[in-house]
Scaffold this motif. Sequence first.
Motif, PDB file in Angstrom:
ATOM      1  N   ILE A   1       6.711-151.371  51.146  1.00 12.52           N
ATOM      2  CA  ILE A   1       6.478-152.789  51.458  1.00 12.52           C
ATOM      3  C   ILE A   1       5.751-152.911  52.795  1.00 12.52           C
ATOM      4  O   ILE A   1       4.774-153.661  52.925  1.00 12.52           O
ATOM      5  CB  ILE A   1       7.806-153.570  51.481  1.00 12.52           C
ATOM      6  CG1 ILE A   1       8.326-153.765  50.060  1.00 12.52           C
ATOM      7  CG2 ILE A   1       7.630-154.924  52.175  1.00 12.52           C
ATOM      8  CD1 ILE A   1       9.677-154.445  49.991  1.00 12.52           C
ATOM      9  N   PHE A   2       6.228-152.164  53.793  1.00 10.66           N
ATOM     10  CA  PHE A   2       5.574-152.200  55.104  1.00 10.66           C
ATOM     11  C   PHE A   2       4.117-151.779  54.981  1.00 10.66           C
ATOM     12  O   PHE A   2       3.208-152.455  55.483  1.00 10.66           O
ATOM     13  CB  PHE A   2       6.309-151.288  56.084  1.00 10.66           C
ATOM     14  CG  PHE A   2       5.816-151.387  57.500  1.00 10.66           C
ATOM     15  CD1 PHE A   2       6.561-152.052  58.456  1.00 10.66           C
ATOM     16  CD2 PHE A   2       4.607-150.815  57.891  1.00 10.66           C
ATOM     17  CE1 PHE A   2       6.109-152.163  59.771  1.00 10.66           C
ATOM     18  CE2 PHE A   2       4.143-150.908  59.196  1.00 10.66           C
ATOM     19  CZ  PHE A   2       4.905-151.589  60.138  1.00 10.66           C
ATOM     20  N   GLY A   3       3.886-150.635  54.332  1.00 13.19           N
ATOM     21  CA  GLY A   3       2.523-150.125  54.197  1.00 13.19           C
ATOM     22  C   GLY A   3       1.617-151.073  53.437  1.00 13.19           C
ATOM     23  O   GLY A   3       0.451-151.259  53.796  1.00 13.19           O
ATOM     24  N   THR A   4       2.141-151.691  52.381  1.00 12.26           N
ATOM     25  CA  THR A   4       1.336-152.609  51.569  1.00 12.26           C
ATOM     26  C   THR A   4       1.001-153.881  52.340  1.00 12.26           C
ATOM     27  O   THR A   4      -0.141-154.346  52.327  1.00 12.26           O
ATOM     28  CB  THR A   4       2.083-152.960  50.267  1.00 12.26           C
ATOM     29  OG1 THR A   4       2.341-151.760  49.531  1.00 12.26           O
ATOM     30  CG2 THR A   4       1.251-153.900  49.409  1.00 12.26           C
ATOM     31  N   ILE A   5       2.008-154.467  53.015  1.00  8.91           N
ATOM     32  CA  ILE A   5       1.758-155.689  53.805  1.00  8.91           C
ATOM     33  C   ILE A   5       0.756-155.402  54.913  1.00  8.91           C
ATOM     34  O   ILE A   5      -0.163-156.185  55.167  1.00  8.91           O
ATOM     35  CB  ILE A   5       3.074-156.236  54.382  1.00  8.91           C
ATOM     36  CG1 ILE A   5       3.982-156.757  53.263  1.00  8.91           C
ATOM     37  CG2 ILE A   5       2.800-157.355  55.392  1.00  8.91           C
ATOM     38  CD1 ILE A   5       5.340-157.223  53.732  1.00  8.91           C
ATOM     39  N   SER A   6       0.914-154.271  55.581  1.00  5.64           N
ATOM     40  CA  SER A   6      -0.013-153.907  56.649  1.00  5.64           C
ATOM     41  C   SER A   6      -1.434-153.758  56.120  1.00  5.64           C
ATOM     42  O   SER A   6      -2.400-154.237  56.735  1.00  5.64           O
ATOM     43  CB  SER A   6       0.449-152.602  57.316  1.00  5.64           C
ATOM     44  OG  SER A   6      -0.491-152.142  58.250  1.00  5.64           O
TER      45      SER A   6
END
Length: 443
Positions: free
Chosen positions: A394-399
């Motif tokens: 989720i972090f990687g995708t949002i970033s």
Amino acid sequence: FPSDQMTVTPDRTSPAPVTKREIFGWCMYDVADSAFTTIIVTVLYAPYYSKVVVRDPQQADFLWGLAASVSEFFVALLAPILGAIADFSGSRKKFLGLCSTTIVLFTASLWFVGPGMTYWGFWLYVVANIGFAGGGVFIDSFLPGISNESNAGQISGRKWAMGYLSGLVCLAICYPFAANNIVDNASAEQVSTARLIPVIVAVYYALAVIPTFVWLRERSIPQALPPGETYLTVGFRQLSHTFRNIRQYRELFKLLIAFLVYNDGVVTVIYFAALYATTTIGFTAGDLTIMFIALNLVAAGGAFGFGWVADRIGQKKTIYISLMFWIAAVTTAYFSYTKASFYVVAVLAGLGLGSCQSVTRSLLALFTPKENAAEFFGFLGIAGKALAFLGPIIFGTISKQTGSQRPAILAVGAFFIIGMILLSFVNEERGKAAAQVPLRASN
């Protein structure tokens, strides 16, 4: 440490007395693997992978989150069945040895990863991280056999505190190889120097873990295989037995569900702390070193101090306090624009990190029947890993989608809030009482 011949709650594993040396050996495993989590997972290899190997911050965020997710997913699948096999065969130390060997070999192999070797760096790290995550399951399964209700929090806290201090020692050793070498467009000489860091970590780990295998007893007693059975089929049968009797330990499993959620937030922050500091706040390698010195010192104090607090006010209340620190940390990180304010984030995260993980494990140990320790800590492995793939991805995708890490770090706070809500349904006293009753026989 407790007295040399410590009396623990009578268990149905090994009746041998617990000594200070054995507890020290158990704690030394964290001295070893904290070098991996501090240097490889968090402080130095993550920026190296982003700046030197991939050279695209948003793409690196996505791949780093994916690597974390893949390794955590594999451990979630394997931990419960391997835990059950380890209990039945009396071979927890053998499985622990396999995980340790995996860490040493594949961490050292990261030496081969240079600029542009994106997928080699990805997969070698994934396998090393599988060994790290799996080892955590098996070492934790020894805690019920070497502790009792009055000291589980303190013993677990000592182990975590020693680990955080060890992370500082390894960071001090590795820093000369990182300073001014982990940078965008690094020269061949800088890359060559930085590549030595995983080798140093592998050697450090191999030496530090020796006391664990010399002094920690194998307390699970092997059982004879029934006719026509193998350890694999017995492992699946034991898991089926546990699921059929899940209501007997319902407080344990409610705790695991809560841990499943809030630990995902912890795992995500650990994976992305250095990347956030360097990409969003503008930290240098020197700034990272100062930040993680502060974080580890606070985390060591938190693990030791909150272990003492947990034995007095209860583990559940102490976990609540730690989750409040985590919520404060990610909220402050979102609003941070200066290095000074991000050092505050490090202190808040250190308080949450040192207390949350050690106290949760001590509470799980008190909820766990000793003869099923590895199996139940395998379920902790599921709780720790089953959703641990979600936060990093989720972090990687949002970033990647927003081009900013700020909304990504704020989203992590939801894991801590939901975890607190789920934890409120856990009855601490009922869970401890259930652990004194053996698992019901299969029908």
